[in-house]
Design a protein around this motif. Structure first.
Motif, PDB file in Angstrom:
ATOM      1  N   MET A  52       0.854  -1.184   0.000  1.00 52.83           N
ATOM      2  CA  MET A  52       0.000   0.000   0.000  1.00 52.83           C
ATOM      3  C   MET A  52       0.892   1.237   0.000  1.00 52.83           C
ATOM      4  O   MET A  52       1.884   1.295   0.711  1.00 52.83           O
ATOM      5  N   ASN A  53       0.515   2.225  -0.848  1.00 45.62           N
ATOM      6  CA  ASN A  53       1.330   3.434  -0.944  1.00 45.62           C
ATOM      7  C   ASN A  53       0.446   4.653  -1.139  1.00 45.62           C
ATOM      8  O   ASN A  53      -0.798   4.552  -1.223  1.00 45.62           O
ATOM      9  N   ILE A  54       1.084   5.823  -1.222  1.00 41.81           N
ATOM     10  CA  ILE A  54       0.344   7.081  -1.332  1.00 41.81           C
ATOM     11  C   ILE A  54      -0.492   7.123  -2.613  1.00 41.81           C
ATOM     12  O   ILE A  54      -1.606   7.662  -2.638  1.00 41.81           O
ATOM     13  N   GLY A  55       0.056   6.533  -3.705  1.00 42.25           N
ATOM     14  CA  GLY A  55      -0.688   6.527  -4.958  1.00 42.25           C
ATOM     15  C   GLY A  55      -2.022   5.809  -4.839  1.00 42.25           C
ATOM     16  O   GLY A  55      -3.052   6.285  -5.360  1.00 42.25           O
ATOM     17  N   GLU A  56      -2.060   4.666  -4.164  1.00 45.84           N
ATOM     18  CA  GLU A  56      -3.304   3.913  -3.989  1.00 45.84           C
ATOM     19  C   GLU A  56      -4.283   4.680  -3.107  1.00 45.84           C
ATOM     20  O   GLU A  56      -5.499   4.692  -3.360  1.00 45.84           O
ATOM     21  N   ILE A  57      -3.759   5.340  -2.055  1.00 44.29           N
ATOM     22  CA  ILE A  57      -4.617   6.144  -1.182  1.00 44.29           C
ATOM     23  C   ILE A  57      -5.232   7.290  -1.975  1.00 44.29           C
ATOM     24  O   ILE A  57      -6.436   7.576  -1.860  1.00 44.29           O
ATOM     25  N   ALA A  58      -4.427   7.963  -2.802  1.00 47.22           N
ATOM     26  CA  ALA A  58      -4.931   9.081  -3.607  1.00 47.22           C
ATOM     27  C   ALA A  58      -6.028   8.604  -4.565  1.00 47.22           C
ATOM     28  O   ALA A  58      -7.065   9.276  -4.742  1.00 47.22           O
ATOM     29  N   LYS A  59      -5.814   7.436  -5.187  1.00 44.96           N
ATOM     30  CA  LYS A  59      -6.807   6.900  -6.127  1.00 44.96           C
ATOM     31  C   LYS A  59      -8.125   6.622  -5.433  1.00 44.96           C
ATOM     32  O   LYS A  59      -9.204   6.990  -5.932  1.00 44.96           O
ATOM     33  N   ARG A  60      -8.080   5.987  -4.263  1.00 42.66           N
ATOM     34  CA  ARG A  60      -9.310   5.619  -3.553  1.00 42.66           C
ATOM     35  C   ARG A  60      -9.995   6.835  -2.949  1.00 42.66           C
ATOM     36  O   ARG A  60     -11.219   6.854  -2.808  1.00 42.66           O
ATOM     37  N   ALA A  61      -9.216   7.858  -2.589  1.00 44.92           N
ATOM     38  CA  ALA A  61      -9.826   9.060  -2.008  1.00 44.92           C
ATOM     39  C   ALA A  61     -10.257  10.060  -3.072  1.00 44.92           C
ATOM     40  O   ALA A  61     -10.937  11.049  -2.768  1.00 44.92           O
ATOM     41  N   GLY A  62      -9.840   9.827  -4.316  1.00 50.39           N
ATOM     42  CA  GLY A  62     -10.214  10.724  -5.394  1.00 50.39           C
ATOM     43  C   GLY A  62      -9.487  12.054  -5.333  1.00 50.39           C
ATOM     44  O   GLY A  62     -10.051  13.098  -5.706  1.00 50.39           O
ATOM     45  N   VAL A  63      -8.246  12.044  -4.886  1.00 55.90           N
ATOM     46  CA  VAL A  63      -7.434  13.267  -4.810  1.00 55.90           C
ATOM     47  C   VAL A  63      -6.072  12.984  -5.435  1.00 55.90           C
ATOM     48  O   VAL A  63      -5.764  11.853  -5.806  1.00 55.90           O
ATOM     49  N   SER A  64      -5.248  14.022  -5.520  1.00 58.04           N
ATOM     50  CA  SER A  64      -3.919  13.847  -6.103  1.00 58.04           C
ATOM     51  C   SER A  64      -2.946  13.270  -5.083  1.00 58.04           C
ATOM     52  O   SER A  64      -3.178  13.349  -3.863  1.00 58.04           O
ATOM     53  N   ARG A  65      -1.839  12.713  -5.574  1.00 63.10           N
ATOM     54  CA  ARG A  65      -0.797  12.200  -4.679  1.00 63.10           C
ATOM     55  C   ARG A  65      -0.236  13.315  -3.803  1.00 63.10           C
ATOM     56  O   ARG A  65       0.040  13.103  -2.618  1.00 63.10           O
ATOM     57  N   SER A  66      -0.053  14.495  -4.383  1.00 60.70           N
ATOM     58  CA  SER A  66       0.510  15.603  -3.604  1.00 60.70           C
ATOM     59  C   SER A  66      -0.417  16.006  -2.471  1.00 60.70           C
ATOM     60  O   SER A  66       0.038  16.364  -1.384  1.00 60.70           O
ATOM     61  N   THR A  67      -1.743  15.923  -2.707  1.00 59.22           N
ATOM     62  CA  THR A  67      -2.689  16.266  -1.633  1.00 59.22           C
ATOM     63  C   THR A  67      -2.559  15.284  -0.470  1.00 59.22           C
ATOM     64  O   THR A  67      -2.580  15.673   0.703  1.00 59.22           O
ATOM     65  N   VAL A  68      -2.418  14.001  -0.783  1.00 58.44           N
ATOM     66  CA  VAL A  68      -2.216  13.002   0.276  1.00 58.44           C
ATOM     67  C   VAL A  68      -0.917  13.288   1.018  1.00 58.44           C
ATOM     68  O   VAL A  68      -0.858  13.241   2.258  1.00 58.44           O
ATOM     69  N   SER A  69       0.140  13.618   0.266  1.00 60.66           N
ATOM     70  CA  SER A  69       1.427  13.916   0.890  1.00 60.66           C
ATOM     71  C   SER A  69       1.320  15.116   1.820  1.00 60.66           C
ATOM     72  O   SER A  69       1.842  15.089   2.940  1.00 60.66           O
ATOM     73  N   TYR A  70       0.609  16.169   1.376  1.00 58.94           N
ATOM     74  CA  TYR A  70       0.457  17.351   2.220  1.00 58.94           C
ATOM     75  C   TYR A  70      -0.360  17.029   3.472  1.00 58.94           C
ATOM     76  O   TYR A  70      -0.083  17.522   4.561  1.00 58.94           O
ATOM     77  N   ALA A  71      -1.377  16.189   3.313  1.00 58.85           N
ATOM     78  CA  ALA A  71      -2.215  15.828   4.468  1.00 58.85           C
ATOM     79  C   ALA A  71      -1.409  15.047   5.500  1.00 58.85           C
ATOM     80  O   ALA A  71      -1.608  15.202   6.712  1.00 58.85           O
ATOM     81  N   LEU A  72      -0.497  14.193   5.025  1.00 60.16           N
ATOM     82  CA  LEU A  72       0.316  13.389   5.941  1.00 60.16           C
ATOM     83  C   LEU A  72       1.415  14.207   6.606  1.00 60.16           C
ATOM     84  O   LEU A  72       1.702  14.037   7.789  1.00 60.16           O
ATOM     85  N   SER A  73       2.030  15.104   5.824  1.00 57.65           N
ATOM     86  CA  SER A  73       3.194  15.841   6.357  1.00 57.65           C
ATOM     87  C   SER A  73       2.814  17.133   7.040  1.00 57.65           C
ATOM     88  O   SER A  73       3.568  17.637   7.876  1.00 57.65           O
ATOM     89  N   GLY A  74       1.643  17.704   6.665  1.00 58.97           N
ATOM     90  CA  GLY A  74       1.264  18.994   7.223  1.00 58.97           C
ATOM     91  C   GLY A  74       2.050  20.157   6.657  1.00 58.97           C
ATOM     92  O   GLY A  74       1.981  21.273   7.186  1.00 58.97           O
TER      93      GLY A  74
END
Length: 351
Positions: free
Chosen positions: A1-23
């Motif tokens: 499982m990686n950020i790309g899969e999370i972004a796909k399932r949440a319907g957002v970009s990879r960078s958005t997931v990265s920003y949400a995780l890192s703050g």
């Protein structure tokens, strides 16, 4: 499982997931909750190395401690345990790193590869090149102990000078006139370990103030060495009626030596020192001692390091602790028979 899969399932970009995780950049609350629901469903745990690359932090503290040799003393284990528990409360992991003549490569890897955000150092020497190196490269650190010139550095220390002196004054107040001092091993004294030097300094100065006849000894960190040291004490000065020790690992051997010599504690011989309470309470009779607050010192060291990491511009701070002597059952007024009949050999020092 990686950020790309999370972004796909949440319907957002990879960078958005990265920003949400890192703050590192703001993300709307709705988007953040959507990402968090996917993370919870998938049981995703960000890789520690990836987190470090994303936000520059590993959430890991290095604990630099001396090589064990044959074993670690109870006090050293208490410090290691207290640092680990305190770090967990701040959601930090602890990476243990031995540092000594044969293991400096471990220390260099700890720094060179930035495996940790900061370091806590144990068993400080009066002149400690490890701390000098950390200061030179501006690496956040806190010492458990203090160098000869601790100004401007972060540390938590025990006032071994004052505590050893307090033990001497306690025995002198009980009428003891011939007292021995049992220090840490000779190699630690030669290496400049601050607790061994400051304890010896406090003992000798207090003994001189009270006009006592004293002898000082280095002793290995084990019961067999304690037994041998006690035999030397009574051989060198049979009229000795008390001792002060910094060496908790030798305590059982010191007691055994007294028993074998027919010296009852505390009727014939008083014992005191600077020892962690749980070790002072394991001997019989329990040891009157300045209790080393290992748990408190480890916790404060972690608190200082976290403060330094979160607020890099904060001026250096420290804590110097001087716990009172806990009166237990190992000290009593000196008898009159041994000391009244013995000649005065004067003060001397044995390695």
């Amino acid at each position: 499982m990686n950020i790309g899969e999370i972004a796909k399932r949440a319907g957002v970009s990879r960078s958005t997931v990265s920003y949400a995780l890192s703050g590192k950049r703001p993300v709307s609350e709705d988007t953040r909750q959507k990402i968090q629901r996917v993370i919870d469903e998938l049981g995703y745990q960000p890789n520690a190395s990836a987190r470090a690359l994303a936000n520059g932090r590993t959430n890991t503290i290095g604990l630099v401690f001396p090589p064990a040799g044959n074993h670690y003393t109870g006090m050293q284990l208490d410090f290691i345990g207290s640092v680990t528990e305190a770090a967990a409360a701040y959601d930090y992991d602890v990476l243990l790193s031995p540092s000594g003549a044969d293991s400096d490569r471990s220390f260099q890897r700890l720094l060179g590869e930035r495996r940790v955000d900061g370091a806590i150092l144990m068993e400080i020497r009066l002149e400690d090149d490890r701390l000098e190196h950390l200061a030179a490269v501006d690496f956040p650190s806190v010492a458990i102990g203090r160098t000869a010139h601790p100004e401007g550095s972060w540390w938590v220390g025990l006032d071994h000078t004052a505590l050893a002196a307090a033990c001497v004054h306690h025995l002198a107040d009980l009428g003891h006139r011939r007292i021995a001092f049992v220090n840490r091993p000779e190699q630690l004294l030669r290496a400049g370990y601050e607790s061994a030097h400051r304890g010896l300094d406090g003992f000798t100065k207090a003994a001189a103030e009270r006009g006592l006849t004293v002898r000082t000894y280095c002793c290995g960190d084990d019961a067999a060495s304690g037994l041998a040291c006690l035999e030397r004490i009574l051989h060198d000065e049979p009229a000795t009626t008390a001792l002060v020790t910094l060496n908790e690992a030798a305590l059982g051997g010191l007691y055994r030596g007294l028993a074998q010599a027919g010296r009852h504690v505390p009727r014939d011989f008083s014992v005191t020192g600077v020892v962690a309470s749980r070790w002072a309470e394991t001997v019989t009779p329990q040891l009157t001692a300045a209790d080393v607050p290992a748990e408190q010192m480890g916790r404060r060291a972690v608190e200082l390091l976290v403060e330094r990491l979160d607020h890099p511009d904060t001026p250096a701070r420290h804590h110097l602790l001087t716990p009172p002597i806990s009166l237990r059952a190992s000290t009593a007024p000196a008898g009159t028979t041994p000391t009244d009949s013995a000649p005065d050999f004067g003060a001397s020092t044995n390695g």
